[in-house]
Scaffold this motif. Structure first.
Motif, PDB file in Angstrom:
ATOM      1  N   VAL A  89      23.659  -6.713  17.387  1.00  0.00           N
ATOM      2  CA  VAL A  89      23.174  -7.877  18.142  1.00  0.00           C
ATOM      3  C   VAL A  89      21.980  -7.480  19.014  1.00  0.00           C
ATOM      4  CG1 VAL A  89      23.774  -9.477  20.005  1.00  0.00           C
ATOM      5  CG2 VAL A  89      25.335  -9.150  18.086  1.00  0.00           C
ATOM      6  N   ILE A  90      22.045  -6.324  19.630  1.00  0.00           N
ATOM      7  CA  ILE A  90      20.929  -5.856  20.469  1.00  0.00           C
ATOM      8  C   ILE A  90      19.690  -5.622  19.614  1.00  0.00           C
ATOM      9  CG2 ILE A  90      20.100  -3.929  21.889  1.00  0.00           C
ATOM     10  CD1 ILE A  90      22.983  -3.744  22.992  1.00  0.00           C
ATOM     11  N   ARG A  91      19.863  -4.970  18.458  1.00  0.00           N
ATOM     12  CA  ARG A  91      18.711  -4.738  17.566  1.00  0.00           C
ATOM     13  C   ARG A  91      18.118  -6.060  17.095  1.00  0.00           C
ATOM     14  NH1 ARG A  91      20.022  -0.449  13.114  1.00  0.00           N
ATOM     15  NH2 ARG A  91      17.755  -0.312  13.027  1.00  0.00           N
ATOM     16  N   TRP A  92      18.959  -7.017  16.773  1.00  0.00           N
ATOM     17  CA  TRP A  92      18.496  -8.330  16.324  1.00  0.00           C
ATOM     18  C   TRP A  92      17.716  -9.043  17.429  1.00  0.00           C
ATOM     19  CZ3 TRP A  92      20.471 -13.100  18.147  1.00  0.00           C
ATOM     20  CH2 TRP A  92      19.958 -14.229  17.480  1.00  0.00           C
ATOM     21  N   SER A  93      18.275  -9.010  18.649  1.00  0.00           N
ATOM     22  CA  SER A  93      17.613  -9.714  19.743  1.00  0.00           C
ATOM     23  C   SER A  93      16.312  -9.025  20.155  1.00  0.00           C
ATOM     24  CB  SER A  93      18.546  -9.857  20.946  1.00  0.00           C
ATOM     25  OG  SER A  93      18.876  -8.595  21.463  1.00  0.00           O
ATOM     26  N   VAL A  94      16.256  -7.699  20.144  1.00  0.00           N
ATOM     27  CA  VAL A  94      15.030  -6.983  20.458  1.00  0.00           C
ATOM     28  C   VAL A  94      14.011  -7.220  19.356  1.00  0.00           C
ATOM     29  CG1 VAL A  94      14.015  -4.679  20.716  1.00  0.00           C
ATOM     30  CG2 VAL A  94      16.118  -5.262  21.913  1.00  0.00           C
ATOM     31  N   ASP A  96      13.672  -9.916  17.581  1.00  0.00           N
ATOM     32  CA  ASP A  96      13.127 -11.259  17.799  1.00  0.00           C
ATOM     33  C   ASP A  96      12.158 -11.261  18.971  1.00  0.00           C
ATOM     34  OD1 ASP A  96      14.462 -12.304  15.689  1.00  0.00           O
ATOM     35  OD2 ASP A  96      16.011 -13.321  16.860  1.00  0.00           O
ATOM     36  N   ALA A  97      12.394 -10.445  19.970  1.00  0.00           N
ATOM     37  CA  ALA A  97      11.532 -10.436  21.144  1.00  0.00           C
ATOM     38  C   ALA A  97      10.183  -9.774  20.836  1.00  0.00           C
ATOM     39  CB  ALA A  97      12.227  -9.709  22.292  1.00  0.00           C
TER      40      ALA A  97
END
Length: 99
Positions: A89-94, A96-97
Motif C-alpha cells: 500500500v505504501i509503495r502504491w501510494s508513493v 501515485d504521488a
C-alpha cells in the motif's frame, strides 16, 4: 500503672496484608487473567497485537505445546502478510504521488 509484666506482639513488616488489599487480591483472583481463556488469547493475537502477543500465547497454560507451535506459526504468517500488505500500500501510494 501496674507492676504486672506487659505482653505484646510484634508484626513483621509485610506479613499482614491490610484489609483493602486483601479484598482487591480476592477480586483479582476471582476475575482471573486473560491467559485463562483460549478465545481471549487468540483474539488478542489476531485483532490487537499480532506477533507482539506471542509471549501471552506461550505463558498461557490452556494451550498444549503443539497448539502453541501451531498458533505461533499461524500468527507469524499472519503478521508477515499484514506487513507485506502495508508495504504494498505504501509503495502504491508513493508511486501515485510521484506521477
Amino acid at each position: 500503672m501496674s507492676d504486672s509484666p506487659r505482653r505484646g506482639f510484634v508484626i513483621a513488616p509485610g506479613k499482614v496484608v491490610p484489609r483493602y488489599l486483601r479484598d482487591r487480591q480476592d477480586q483479582l483472583a476471582e476475575a482471573g487473567t486473560i491467559e485463562k481463556s483460549k478465545w481471549a488469547v487468540l483474539t488478542v493475537l489476531f485483532v490487537v497485537t499480532g506477533a507482539f502477543g506471542m509471549p501471552l500465547l506461550w505463558r498461557s497454560d490452556r494451550f498444549s505445546r503443539l497448539e502453541k507451535c501451531f498458533w505461533g506459526v499461524i500468527v507469524l504468517a499472519y503478521t508477515a502478510a499484514l506487513l507485506y500488505g502495508m508495504v504494498m500500500v505504501i509503495r502504491w501510494s508513493v508511486g501515485d504521488a510521484v506521477k
